[in-house]
Design a protein around this motif. Sequence first.
Motif, PDB file in Angstrom:
ATOM      1  N   ALA A   1       0.832  -1.215   0.000  1.00 28.75           N
ATOM      2  CA  ALA A   1       0.000   0.000   0.000  1.00 28.75           C
ATOM      3  C   ALA A   1       0.862   1.259   0.000  1.00 28.75           C
ATOM      4  O   ALA A   1       0.565   2.221  -0.711  1.00 28.75           O
ATOM      5  CB  ALA A   1      -0.937  -0.014   1.205  1.00 28.75           C
ATOM      6  N   VAL A   2       1.947   1.256   0.781  1.00 27.47           N
ATOM      7  CA  VAL A   2       2.839   2.415   0.816  1.00 27.47           C
ATOM      8  C   VAL A   2       3.490   2.619  -0.547  1.00 27.47           C
ATOM      9  O   VAL A   2       3.583   3.760  -1.050  1.00 27.47           O
ATOM     10  CB  VAL A   2       3.909   2.248   1.931  1.00 27.47           C
ATOM     11  CG1 VAL A   2       5.022   3.267   1.786  1.00 27.47           C
ATOM     12  CG2 VAL A   2       3.243   2.357   3.304  1.00 27.47           C
ATOM     13  N   ILE A   3       3.916   1.551  -1.196  1.00 25.26           N
ATOM     14  CA  ILE A   3       4.533   1.666  -2.525  1.00 25.26           C
ATOM     15  C   ILE A   3       3.532   2.211  -3.533  1.00 25.26           C
ATOM     16  O   ILE A   3       3.856   3.099  -4.342  1.00 25.26           O
ATOM     17  CB  ILE A   3       5.118   0.307  -2.978  1.00 25.26           C
ATOM     18  CG1 ILE A   3       6.313  -0.060  -2.108  1.00 25.26           C
ATOM     19  CG2 ILE A   3       5.496   0.343  -4.451  1.00 25.26           C
ATOM     20  CD1 ILE A   3       6.821  -1.477  -2.303  1.00 25.26           C
ATOM     21  N   VAL A   4       2.298   1.704  -3.505  1.00 24.80           N
ATOM     22  CA  VAL A   4       1.263   2.211  -4.416  1.00 24.80           C
ATOM     23  C   VAL A   4       1.024   3.695  -4.146  1.00 24.80           C
ATOM     24  O   VAL A   4       0.877   4.492  -5.080  1.00 24.80           O
ATOM     25  CB  VAL A   4      -0.049   1.404  -4.292  1.00 24.80           C
ATOM     26  CG1 VAL A   4      -1.196   2.099  -4.992  1.00 24.80           C
ATOM     27  CG2 VAL A   4       0.140   0.000  -4.848  1.00 24.80           C
ATOM     28  N   GLY A   5       1.015   4.089  -2.875  1.00 28.79           N
ATOM     29  CA  GLY A   5       0.842   5.504  -2.543  1.00 28.79           C
ATOM     30  C   GLY A   5       1.966   6.363  -3.084  1.00 28.79           C
ATOM     31  O   GLY A   5       1.732   7.435  -3.650  1.00 28.79           O
ATOM     32  N   LEU A   6       3.215   5.889  -2.941  1.00 29.36           N
ATOM     33  CA  LEU A   6       4.358   6.656  -3.456  1.00 29.36           C
ATOM     34  C   LEU A   6       4.341   6.745  -4.979  1.00 29.36           C
ATOM     35  O   LEU A   6       4.635   7.799  -5.550  1.00 29.36           O
ATOM     36  CB  LEU A   6       5.662   6.029  -2.962  1.00 29.36           C
ATOM     37  CG  LEU A   6       5.912   6.119  -1.452  1.00 29.36           C
ATOM     38  CD1 LEU A   6       7.165   5.337  -1.059  1.00 29.36           C
ATOM     39  CD2 LEU A   6       6.014   7.569  -1.007  1.00 29.36           C
ATOM     40  N   VAL A   7       3.990   5.631  -5.626  1.00 30.06           N
ATOM     41  CA  VAL A   7       3.901   5.642  -7.089  1.00 30.06           C
ATOM     42  C   VAL A   7       2.773   6.573  -7.532  1.00 30.06           C
ATOM     43  O   VAL A   7       2.895   7.281  -8.546  1.00 30.06           O
ATOM     44  CB  VAL A   7       3.694   4.203  -7.637  1.00 30.06           C
ATOM     45  CG1 VAL A   7       3.319   4.212  -9.110  1.00 30.06           C
ATOM     46  CG2 VAL A   7       4.943   3.373  -7.416  1.00 30.06           C
TER      47      VAL A   7
ATOM     48  N   LEU B   1      -2.580   7.469 -11.188  1.00 25.91           N
ATOM     49  CA  LEU B   1      -3.167   6.141 -11.381  1.00 25.91           C
ATOM     50  C   LEU B   1      -4.679   6.202 -11.197  1.00 25.91           C
ATOM     51  O   LEU B   1      -5.177   6.873 -10.305  1.00 25.91           O
ATOM     52  CB  LEU B   1      -2.606   5.141 -10.358  1.00 25.91           C
ATOM     53  CG  LEU B   1      -1.130   4.812 -10.423  1.00 25.91           C
ATOM     54  CD1 LEU B   1      -0.744   3.894  -9.269  1.00 25.91           C
ATOM     55  CD2 LEU B   1      -0.779   4.160 -11.746  1.00 25.91           C
ATOM     56  N   SER B   2      -5.387   5.470 -12.060  1.00 22.08           N
ATOM     57  CA  SER B   2      -6.826   5.318 -11.837  1.00 22.08           C
ATOM     58  C   SER B   2      -7.003   4.411 -10.625  1.00 22.08           C
ATOM     59  O   SER B   2      -6.090   3.699 -10.217  1.00 22.08           O
ATOM     60  CB  SER B   2      -7.494   4.700 -13.064  1.00 22.08           C
ATOM     61  OG  SER B   2      -7.059   3.364 -13.233  1.00 22.08           O
ATOM     62  N   TRP B   3      -8.203   4.417 -10.047  1.00 25.33           N
ATOM     63  CA  TRP B   3      -8.412   3.567  -8.874  1.00 25.33           C
ATOM     64  C   TRP B   3      -8.274   2.096  -9.231  1.00 25.33           C
ATOM     65  O   TRP B   3      -7.815   1.309  -8.430  1.00 25.33           O
ATOM     66  CB  TRP B   3      -9.743   3.879  -8.193  1.00 25.33           C
ATOM     67  CG  TRP B   3     -10.969   3.499  -8.974  1.00 25.33           C
ATOM     68  CD1 TRP B   3     -11.669   4.281  -9.837  1.00 25.33           C
ATOM     69  CD2 TRP B   3     -11.628   2.233  -8.958  1.00 25.33           C
ATOM     70  NE1 TRP B   3     -12.727   3.582 -10.366  1.00 25.33           N
ATOM     71  CE2 TRP B   3     -12.731   2.324  -9.838  1.00 25.33           C
ATOM     72  CE3 TRP B   3     -11.409   1.039  -8.295  1.00 25.33           C
ATOM     73  CZ2 TRP B   3     -13.587   1.262 -10.072  1.00 25.33           C
ATOM     74  CZ3 TRP B   3     -12.276  -0.014  -8.525  1.00 25.33           C
ATOM     75  CH2 TRP B   3     -13.342   0.099  -9.397  1.00 25.33           C
ATOM     76  N   GLN B   4      -8.644   1.739 -10.475  1.00 25.69           N
ATOM     77  CA  GLN B   4      -8.505   0.346 -10.901  1.00 25.69           C
ATOM     78  C   GLN B   4      -7.030  -0.049 -10.989  1.00 25.69           C
ATOM     79  O   GLN B   4      -6.630  -1.123 -10.520  1.00 25.69           O
ATOM     80  CB  GLN B   4      -9.173   0.113 -12.267  1.00 25.69           C
ATOM     81  CG  GLN B   4     -10.660   0.316 -12.278  1.00 25.69           C
ATOM     82  CD  GLN B   4     -11.051   1.728 -12.730  1.00 25.69           C
ATOM     83  OE1 GLN B   4     -10.261   2.665 -12.630  1.00 25.69           O
ATOM     84  NE2 GLN B   4     -12.277   1.870 -13.207  1.00 25.69           N
ATOM     85  N   ALA B   5      -6.216   0.820 -11.585  1.00 27.39           N
ATOM     86  CA  ALA B   5      -4.786   0.534 -11.718  1.00 27.39           C
ATOM     87  C   ALA B   5      -4.120   0.473 -10.350  1.00 27.39           C
ATOM     88  O   ALA B   5      -3.242  -0.366 -10.101  1.00 27.39           O
ATOM     89  CB  ALA B   5      -4.116   1.582 -12.592  1.00 27.39           C
ATOM     90  N   ALA B   6      -4.544   1.351  -9.438  1.00 22.40           N
ATOM     91  CA  ALA B   6      -3.968   1.351  -8.096  1.00 22.40           C
ATOM     92  C   ALA B   6      -4.292   0.037  -7.376  1.00 22.40           C
ATOM     93  O   ALA B   6      -3.417  -0.561  -6.737  1.00 22.40           O
ATOM     94  CB  ALA B   6      -4.489   2.546  -7.299  1.00 22.40           C
ATOM     95  N   TRP B   7      -5.529  -0.434  -7.478  1.00 21.38           N
ATOM     96  CA  TRP B   7      -5.907  -1.683  -6.809  1.00 21.38           C
ATOM     97  C   TRP B   7      -5.224  -2.889  -7.438  1.00 21.38           C
ATOM     98  O   TRP B   7      -4.789  -3.800  -6.730  1.00 21.38           O
ATOM     99  CB  TRP B   7      -7.431  -1.873  -6.825  1.00 21.38           C
ATOM    100  CG  TRP B   7      -8.076  -1.155  -5.679  1.00 21.38           C
ATOM    101  CD1 TRP B   7      -8.745   0.028  -5.729  1.00 21.38           C
ATOM    102  CD2 TRP B   7      -8.080  -1.562  -4.317  1.00 21.38           C
ATOM    103  NE1 TRP B   7      -9.174   0.385  -4.481  1.00 21.38           N
ATOM    104  CE2 TRP B   7      -8.780  -0.581  -3.590  1.00 21.38           C
ATOM    105  CE3 TRP B   7      -7.562  -2.636  -3.637  1.00 21.38           C
ATOM    106  CZ2 TRP B   7      -8.970  -0.650  -2.218  1.00 21.38           C
ATOM    107  CZ3 TRP B   7      -7.757  -2.720  -2.260  1.00 21.38           C
ATOM    108  CH2 TRP B   7      -8.450  -1.740  -1.577  1.00 21.38           C
ATOM    109  N   ILE B   8      -5.102  -2.887  -8.747  1.00 20.49           N
ATOM    110  CA  ILE B   8      -4.395  -3.995  -9.409  1.00 20.49           C
ATOM    111  C   ILE B   8      -2.921  -3.974  -9.011  1.00 20.49           C
ATOM    112  O   ILE B   8      -2.329  -5.013  -8.701  1.00 20.49           O
ATOM    113  CB  ILE B   8      -4.573  -3.923 -10.942  1.00 20.49           C
ATOM    114  CG1 ILE B   8      -6.026  -4.268 -11.303  1.00 20.49           C
ATOM    115  CG2 ILE B   8      -3.601  -4.861 -11.651  1.00 20.49           C
ATOM    116  CD1 ILE B   8      -6.375  -4.024 -12.760  1.00 20.49           C
ATOM    117  N   GLY B   9      -2.326  -2.783  -9.000  1.00 20.53           N
ATOM    118  CA  GLY B   9      -0.934  -2.662  -8.570  1.00 20.53           C
ATOM    119  C   GLY B   9      -0.745  -3.118  -7.133  1.00 20.53           C
ATOM    120  O   GLY B   9       0.224  -3.819  -6.810  1.00 20.53           O
TER     121      GLY B   9
END
Length: 159
Positions: free
Chosen positions: A46-52, A58-66
Amino acid sequence: MEEGSSYILTLAEELGPWAWLIGGIVLLALELAIPGSFLVWLGLAAVIVGLVSFAVDLSWQAAWIGFAVLALILLLLGRRWFSAERTQSDRPHLNERGLALIGRRFTLLEPIADGEGRIRIGDTLWRVQGPDLAAGTRIEINGSDGATLIVVPVAEAGN
């Protein structure tokens, strides 16, 4: 119910990348309260997705997939890295004292009668199982069944 969930979604949308960072920190804090080395990998993902998300929109879909992909990768790598096989101890039988005694030799102070007896090792009396033997016989421990040691006379142990 819908009003509460829409509030959370609205809040997450307003926070943007901060929602991932806050969620990751909450998961990492929960790992401290509920240890098990599972939530730490989710928190890091989650922290990595937040930093990216700060660098890339990122769309919410891309963030959740990531998040899902990163969580799975980090979980698998973490389990492999910190697995029990990788952690070697200089005292592998620390909590299994009977197994730690296998191969050691002692002299019987009391005879073994009807296949059972006792032996003193240090300041501890151990139950032993083996052939009937007289006091003073040299024995070797060749097994353990819980708190009972399996013994054989040294001559039968191959030495």
